[in-house]
Design a protein around this motif. Structure first.
Motif, PDB file in Angstrom:
ATOM      1  N   GLY A 295      -0.947  17.588   8.936  1.00  0.00           N
ATOM      2  CA  GLY A 295      -0.083  16.508   9.366  1.00  0.00           C
ATOM      3  C   GLY A 295      -0.034  15.408   8.323  1.00  0.00           C
ATOM      4  N   LEU A 296       1.036  14.628   8.376  1.00  0.00           N
ATOM      5  CA  LEU A 296       1.217  13.517   7.445  1.00  0.00           C
ATOM      6  C   LEU A 296       1.802  12.335   8.209  1.00  0.00           C
ATOM      7  CD1 LEU A 296       1.128  12.432   4.542  1.00  0.00           C
ATOM      8  CD2 LEU A 296       3.393  13.447   4.172  1.00  0.00           C
ATOM      9  N   ILE A 297       1.062  11.233   8.216  1.00  0.00           N
ATOM     10  CA  ILE A 297       1.517   9.999   8.862  1.00  0.00           C
ATOM     11  C   ILE A 297       2.171   9.121   7.817  1.00  0.00           C
ATOM     12  CG2 ILE A 297       0.850   8.050  10.305  1.00  0.00           C
ATOM     13  CD1 ILE A 297       0.215  10.788  11.543  1.00  0.00           C
ATOM     14  N   LEU A 298       3.465   8.902   7.954  1.00  0.00           N
ATOM     15  CA  LEU A 298       4.190   8.043   7.029  1.00  0.00           C
ATOM     16  C   LEU A 298       4.115   6.602   7.534  1.00  0.00           C
ATOM     17  CD1 LEU A 298       7.382  10.252   6.553  1.00  0.00           C
ATOM     18  CD2 LEU A 298       5.325  10.207   5.119  1.00  0.00           C
ATOM     19  N   GLU A 299       3.505   5.736   6.754  1.00  0.00           N
ATOM     20  CA  GLU A 299       3.471   4.312   7.098  1.00  0.00           C
ATOM     21  C   GLU A 299       4.676   3.660   6.425  1.00  0.00           C
ATOM     22  OE1 GLU A 299      -0.273   2.223   7.286  1.00  0.00           O
ATOM     23  OE2 GLU A 299      -1.333   4.083   6.839  1.00  0.00           O
ATOM     24  N   SER A 300       5.790   3.676   7.144  1.00  0.00           N
ATOM     25  CA  SER A 300       7.077   3.303   6.586  1.00  0.00           C
ATOM     26  C   SER A 300       7.260   1.791   6.539  1.00  0.00           C
ATOM     27  CB  SER A 300       8.200   3.932   7.424  1.00  0.00           C
ATOM     28  OG  SER A 300       8.106   5.332   7.435  1.00  0.00           O
ATOM     29  N   TYR A 301       8.319   1.389   5.889  1.00  0.00           N
ATOM     30  CA  TYR A 301       8.737  -0.008   5.918  1.00  0.00           C
ATOM     31  C   TYR A 301       9.383  -0.322   7.271  1.00  0.00           C
ATOM     32  CZ  TYR A 301       8.561   0.169   0.737  1.00  0.00           C
ATOM     33  OH  TYR A 301       8.181   0.316  -0.572  1.00  0.00           O
TER      34      TYR A 301
END
Length: 537
Positions: A295-301
């Motif tokens: 899994g990959l958690i994207l900490e987006s803008y």
């Protein structure tokens, strides 16, 4: 003379500043900490709470550390399982648990323990539910003081350590049936906290969910924000069979969880080239995938915006393609936000609207820490249970332990009311139930606003706007602005029926007959459908 019934609280010392001593600071062993606490801390606590009995669970050790306790910087996912197993093994003997923890990764542990001390069926309903308080706390300065090797150990009274332990014990006595974190006079839901200061005593906050209690002159409880606990004895951890099943589940997850690592990737300005289809961040994503990430958690803008590598045509961007490749290889993507307040809404801007195309799941208002712990534990558990990928993705987007707002349901015991202009939607966003101010509740297909369902009884203008309420007797009722019942699902029972209105499945406007959209009143006390309000043919 009336005898007080003992209130038994167990303390688990995992390590961290709170149990360090000396110059420079070094961790005490769990046994030494327990010995010091029995001599100096217990008399103070039992003076305040005469019915209190405190036990120290000193045999809970972390194998990677020679001293058994562990600085939270070095905690691994298997250590969450060790803590959970410590609680479950001693569950029947205590009324509540206090977990002393370092502050560096307390927000990860606060997120993980609810998914290890509760279990859920395929509908997201609790099949094993925590019924006792588990309070995590720590401090910015140590609880005990020892200036030199021969000096006598003393309590640091005027510190956050002493205040946090006292407040956490008082909070555990309330019986709040969930994993919480106590810090600087506030009791928070454990899977909602963030560490927001390295230097203030108020090191943690909960920007997206209100406090559960606050200690001023007295402990003030905000129990309207608490999780409700087990709906029935048949799913409570007080039930020996349920407890044994949960212990076995945690053992299985502990053996399995390292096979499903999840990484976090923060959005940041970095080189990309739209002509040569290359990007520094795309290389990072490919490298993470190559390590075996599940899994990959994207900490987006902002509201969920992430660079694609091509502003004009996202699908041609290197980052888009790297994420799409990750999804095709079985990696589950989650769109979070690095902003500490608010929710993800990646459809608000074109710079985020492409993320669902590469399979990114919305995290709603989950913290990145909760998203990581939830995805890792659910993936591990799902592999044991034989879940499909679609089942896993649906469970991830479902509010299971109060870690996120409920996007597709109204629950009679927590979020029971749909106010005017509010809505719930399917997890994929294809259909939405809105409490329209001028029409009452209406179910529509989002892509073309096709009306799928409305109240069988048409409200008159004078009755609107109204409230749609999922009641704890099992009835879904629409009330007028003057609190008159306009319509009811007639699914209630005289003895009560904890229930929820659930909107599930998918609606395809191009192939309605192939759609699988369902809106139902689900009685989760009996695990049965009480009323089917809409179902595609």
């Amino acid at each position: 003379m009336e005898l007080l019934q003992a209130m038994r609280i167990a303390i688990i010392n995992t390590g961290g500043t709170i149990s360090c001593i000396g110059e420079p600071l070094a961790p005490m062993s769990a046994a030494d900490f327990a010995d010091a606490s029995v001599r100096m801390l217990n008399p103070i606590l039992t003076h305040q709470f005469p019915d209190l009995e405190i036990g120290y669970l000193i045999n809970i050790a972390f194998p990677e550390s020679s001293g058994a306790t562990l600085d939270s910087t070095n905690l691994q996912p298997t250590d969450w399982c060790i803590m959970a197993k410590g609680v479950l093994t001693n569950y029947a003997d205590y009324d509540g648990f206090l977990v002393l923890h370092g502050t560096d990764s307390m927000d990860f542990t606060g997120a993980a323990l609810p998914f290890l001390l509760n279990a859920f069926d395929e509908n997201g309903n609790g099949s094993a539910v925590l019924s006792k308080p588990v309070i995590i706390t720590g401090s910015q300065v140590p609880l005990y003081n020892k200036k030199s090797g021969n000096a006598e150990l003393t309590i640091n009274f005027n510190t956050d350590a002493f205040q946090n332990v006292c407040g956490a014990v008082a909070s555990a006595r309330t019986g709040v049936p969930e994993v919480c974190a106590y810090f600087q006079n506030k009791l928070y839901r454990g899977n909602r906290i963030l560490k927001t200061s390295t230097s203030r005593f108020s090191a943690f906050s909960s920007p997206k969910y209100p406090a559960l209690a606050e200690y001023g002159i007295e402990l003030k409880l905000f129990n309207e924000h608490w999780l409700p606990g087990p709906v029935h004895d048949s799913v409570s951890l007080d039930n020996p069979d349920v407890l044994a099943r949960q212990q076995a589940m945690v053992d299985s997850i502990a053996e399995n969880i390292d096979h499903y690592p999840v990484a976090q990737l923060n959005a940041f300005p970095a080189r990309y080239s739209r002509n040569t289809v290359s990007a520094y961040m795309a290389d990072m994503i490919s490298a993470i995938v190559s390590t075996g990430a599940s899994g990959l958690i994207l900490e987006s803008y902002g509201e969920g915006n992430f660079p694609s590598g091509n502003p004009d045509s996202p699908s041609d961007g290197a980052i888009y393609q790297a994420l799409n490749n990750a999804t095709n290889k079985g990696v589950n993507l989650v769109d979070c936000t690095r902003v500490i307040g608010g929710s993800v809404n990646n459809s608000a801007y074109a710079s985020g609207a492409w993320l669902p195309q590469v399979g990114a799941l919305s995290s709603a208002d989950m913290t990145p820490m909760s998203a990581l712990a939830k995805l890792m534990i659910l993936t591990s558990f799902g592999s044991i249970q034989g879940w499909s990928r679609d089942q896993l993705r649906a469970m991830f987007q479902t509010n299971l332990a109060g870690e996120m707002c409920s996007v597709n349901s109204l629950d009679s015991r927590t979020n029971a009311v749909l106010m005017p202009s509010q809505s719930i939607c399917t997890l994929d966003g294809s259909a939405r139930l809105t409490n329209d101010q001028a029409a009452g509740p209406v179910l529509i297909a989002v892509s073309n606003d096709t009306l799928l369902w409305s109240l069988p009884v048409v409200p008159v203008a004078a009755d609107l706007p109204g409230r749609l309420v999922m009641q704890d007797d099992g009835n879904l009722v629409f009330y007028s602005r003057y609190n008159k019942a306009i319509w009811a699902s007639n699914s209630g029972t005289s003895v009560g029926a904890s229930s929820k209105l659930v909107l599930s499945g998918h609606y395809d406007v191009n192939s309605p007959c192939q759609s699988k959209l369902l809106m139902q009143v689900f009685n989760y006390a009996t695990n049965t459908c009480a009323a089917r309000l809409y179902q595609t043919p």
